[in-house]
Design a protein around this motif. Structure first.
Motif: not given
Lengths: 152, 152
Positions: B114, A143-150, B110, B71, A108, B61, B89-98, B66
């Motif tokens: 763990r 790209e709706e959002f992008r962030r890092q692991v908690p 993405k 994907y 991918l 990560p 999806l924004r409320h699920i911290p493990e989701v880092v890209e959308c 993690y």
DNA sequence: ATTGAAAATTCAAGCTC
DNA sequence: GAGCTTGAATTTTCAAT
């Protein structure tokens, strides 16, 4: 690498540094009641041990003239050709990410192009000439959002 | 935003800053024979105009526990539910890209987990309960590379 | 874009547990 | 020794020019 033990100073540093890589160390230091040098030393250690992988500036692709973003999934003709294909993808500057995957695709890839015509050109002239096999393209409208692991 | 005109100082700044967000401005300044303040002011301007979108630290990560990356492609039941799904999806911290995509999937996400059990749990307990429809998972064995769009 | 001053970073000792 | 602090040199940041 595996999970380690982080104290509250480590966590505060990682939290603040994740959001802004150029946050003043003294700002972190004041919040945690330590000296700036202590924060600096912790960051040195977190970097040396591979917890922090570096500091990068996010450049707006659009400002560089890249208006189109896509993911391309590869079905490799021969799974053994994997390393050769990756090496060739590495030489295409518009390809910004490359993952070795399992599931629907073998590889991918994320790429940026100046416009749709440029995107088509990259896929036809570059992807389909490296003997990688069939591809499927997913244009990213947004790209709706992008962030890092908690942290912790 | 569209492509703009950048002079050699802008380009040098963007190049050096992309690789290392904490590079000393004076190092750039000395290479370009200007004052450190000039470099600082250019960076301020590039940031204010949206060319630089921020500075972020790359956290490993794996060091946060993690160990699995995937994907997930979504086939939405109703395309109109798109915004609601993204919000959840924004409320699920493990989701880092959308990404909102067209092609095979409606959404491409993405995420990090763990381990495989945790990954399965997120997909079953979180993704399949937000009424998003069917999903396809691509486990990433390896991120071969990751970089940014070419400067100019 | 430069200058100059205030704040912050960085590094080398040195201190404390 | 690990982890902090202090103090000095360098760098960042900002206002004035």
């Amino acid at each position: 690498m595996g999970r380690q033990q982080y104290d509250s100073l480590d966590r505060k540093i990682l939290e603040m540094l994740t959001e802004n890589a150029r946050v003043p160390f003294l700002e972190i230091a004041r919040e945690c009641n330590v000296s700036g040098a202590a924060v600096h030393q912790r960051i040195q250690k977190l970097t040396a041990s591979g917890v922090i992988n570096g500091f990068e500036s996010l450049i707006n692709p659009s400002a560089m003239g890249y208006e189109t973003c896509a993911y391309v999934g590869f079905f490799l003709n021969e799974p053994s050709s994997y390393e050769t294909v990756v090496e060739q993808l590495r030489h295409i500057p518009e390809v910004v990410e490359c993952h070795y995957t399992t599931g629907k695709y073998d590889l991918l890839v994320k790429l940026y192009a100046r416009n749709n015509a440029h995107m088509l050109q990259i896929i036809r002239d570059n992807f389909q000439t490296i003997g990688a096999g069939r591809t499927e393209t997913l244009i990213s409208f947004k790209e709706e959002f992008r962030r890092q692991v908690p942290i912790e």
